[in-house]
Each structure stands twice: as structure tokens, then as C-alpha cells.
Design a protein around this motif. Structure first.
Motif, PDB file in Angstrom:
ATOM      1  N   GLY A 122       0.824  -1.199   0.000  1.00 30.20           N
ATOM      2  CA  GLY A 122       0.000   0.000   0.000  1.00 30.20           C
ATOM      3  C   GLY A 122       0.861   1.253   0.000  1.00 30.20           C
ATOM      4  N   ASP A 123       1.993   1.213   0.695  1.00 26.71           N
ATOM      5  CA  ASP A 123       2.905   2.360   0.725  1.00 26.71           C
ATOM      6  C   ASP A 123       3.411   2.702  -0.674  1.00 26.71           C
ATOM      7  N   ARG A 124       3.735   1.681  -1.457  1.00 27.73           N
ATOM      8  CA  ARG A 124       4.232   1.900  -2.826  1.00 27.73           C
ATOM      9  C   ARG A 124       3.140   2.515  -3.688  1.00 27.73           C
ATOM     10  N   MET A 125       1.929   2.038  -3.556  1.00 26.18           N
ATOM     11  CA  MET A 125       0.820   2.542  -4.370  1.00 26.18           C
ATOM     12  C   MET A 125       0.375   3.942  -3.948  1.00 26.18           C
ATOM     13  N   ASP A 126       0.518   4.260  -2.650  1.00 26.58           N
ATOM     14  CA  ASP A 126       0.101   5.569  -2.148  1.00 26.58           C
ATOM     15  C   ASP A 126       0.818   6.721  -2.832  1.00 26.58           C
ATOM     16  N   GLY A 127       2.043   6.502  -3.269  1.00 28.44           N
ATOM     17  CA  GLY A 127       2.811   7.573  -3.892  1.00 28.44           C
ATOM     18  C   GLY A 127       2.553   7.745  -5.372  1.00 28.44           C
ATOM     19  N   LEU A 128       1.612   6.989  -5.929  1.00 30.56           N
ATOM     20  CA  LEU A 128       1.368   7.019  -7.371  1.00 30.56           C
ATOM     21  C   LEU A 128       0.018   7.640  -7.711  1.00 30.56           C
TER      22      LEU A 128
ATOM     23  N   GLN B 270      -3.305  -3.265  -0.702  1.00 25.63           N
ATOM     24  CA  GLN B 270      -4.540  -2.493  -0.568  1.00 25.63           C
ATOM     25  C   GLN B 270      -5.158  -2.368  -1.946  1.00 25.63           C
ATOM     26  N   GLY B 271      -6.451  -2.461  -1.994  1.00 29.95           N
ATOM     27  CA  GLY B 271      -7.135  -2.408  -3.276  1.00 29.95           C
ATOM     28  C   GLY B 271      -7.165  -1.026  -3.881  1.00 29.95           C
ATOM     29  N   LEU B 272      -7.698  -0.971  -5.064  1.00 32.02           N
ATOM     30  CA  LEU B 272      -7.901   0.286  -5.764  1.00 32.02           C
ATOM     31  C   LEU B 272      -9.239   0.887  -5.342  1.00 32.02           C
ATOM     32  N   THR B 273      -9.365   2.197  -5.503  1.00 30.22           N
ATOM     33  CA  THR B 273     -10.655   2.834  -5.269  1.00 30.22           C
ATOM     34  C   THR B 273     -11.599   2.405  -6.401  1.00 30.22           C
ATOM     35  N   PRO B 274     -12.896   2.559  -6.213  1.00 31.87           N
ATOM     36  CA  PRO B 274     -13.822   2.210  -7.302  1.00 31.87           C
ATOM     37  C   PRO B 274     -13.511   2.957  -8.605  1.00 31.87           C
ATOM     38  N   ASP B 275     -13.121   4.227  -8.515  1.00 27.90           N
ATOM     39  CA  ASP B 275     -12.778   4.995  -9.719  1.00 27.90           C
ATOM     40  C   ASP B 275     -11.524   4.441 -10.387  1.00 27.90           C
TER      41      ASP B 275
END
Length: 132
Positions: free
Chosen positions: A23-29, A52-57
Motif C-alpha cells: 500500500g505504501d508503494r501505491m500511495d505515492g502514485l 490495498q485495493g484500488l478505489t472504485p474509480d
């Protein structure tokens, strides 16, 4: 927690590469950076697991971009399955009933021609990964 691990294919092609992305890696993108990270890996026949999953959008955009990249002789699309992790707020029946948009979920994404979901419930995703 930082997590990005890879299990590489072995020389005879029987192995499967699994990319575990924290999730930390994805948070910065930004959204398109997340989508490219996922799809570039899936294009290489890898399985991607997001802590951690993606948001619906973001998930809708992933599907939209995937559809534009499908070709009869090449990329067959993706298979995507998600489930809330244990202890995440709003992940129970009441949370879903109340429309809770909880993106704290484990998500498994892979090439549609290699991954098949055998079973899914709120605690388990069972998947068969076919060889190339």
C-alpha cells in the motif's frame, strides 16, 4: 510497511512470477501510474497482488484501459478479484449495506488467459494459475 517481492520464472518456463505491491508503494502514485504498474506486469504474464485495493474509480479506469489494450493475438485482458482484509472497518455485511467504500482490501490481478478463480468468499480467494 514496504513490500514488493517477485517470484521469478524458472528456466524451463514452469514458474509464475508474483508481484506483491505494498500500500505504501501505491500511495505515492497517481491513478494512471498505478494502472501502468499493474498492466505492465500483467502484460508480462505476471500475477499482481495489491496489499490495498484500488478505489472504485481507479478500478473502473483499470478496466477501461484494459479493454482498450485487448487484442485477439496478444493481450487477453485481466482477471481481478478483491476481498476486504480482516479487521477492516465497514467490511462486514452492515458496512456493505451502508455503502461503505473501503479500499483497504487485498486484490489479485492476473492475465485472463492464465488465472481462473475457483472459489471466493469473504475470507478466501482460491485461484488456479495455468502455465503459458
Amino acid at each position: 510497511m514496504t513490500m514488493q517481492a517477485k517470484a521469478h520464472d524458472d528456466d524451463d518456463g514452469d514458474g509464475v512470477q508474483v508481484d506483491l505491491i505494498s500500500g505504501d508503494r501505491m500511495d505515492g502514485l497517481r491513478t494512471m501510474e498505478k494502472i501502468r504498474l499493474i498492466l505492465d506486469s500483467v502484460h508480462e504474464d505476471n500475477i499482481v497482488i495489491l496489499e490495498q485495493g484500488l478505489t472504485p474509480d481507479e478500478e473502473s479506469k483499470l478496466i477501461e484501459v484494459t479493454m482498450s489494450e485487448i487484442s485477439p493475438d496478444g493481450f487477453h485482458g485481466i482477471e481481478i478479484e478483491s476481498y476486504p482484509t480482516s479487521g477492516s472497518s465497514g467490511s462486514g455485511f452492515l458496512g456493505r449495506l451502508m455503502g461503505s467504500d473501503d479500499d483497504n482490501k487485498l486484490t489479485v490481478i492476473g492475465p485472463a488467459n492464465r488465472i481462473e478463480t475457483l472459489h471466493k468468499d469473504e475470507n478466501l480467494i482460491s485461484t488456479l494459475i495455468r502455465r503459458k
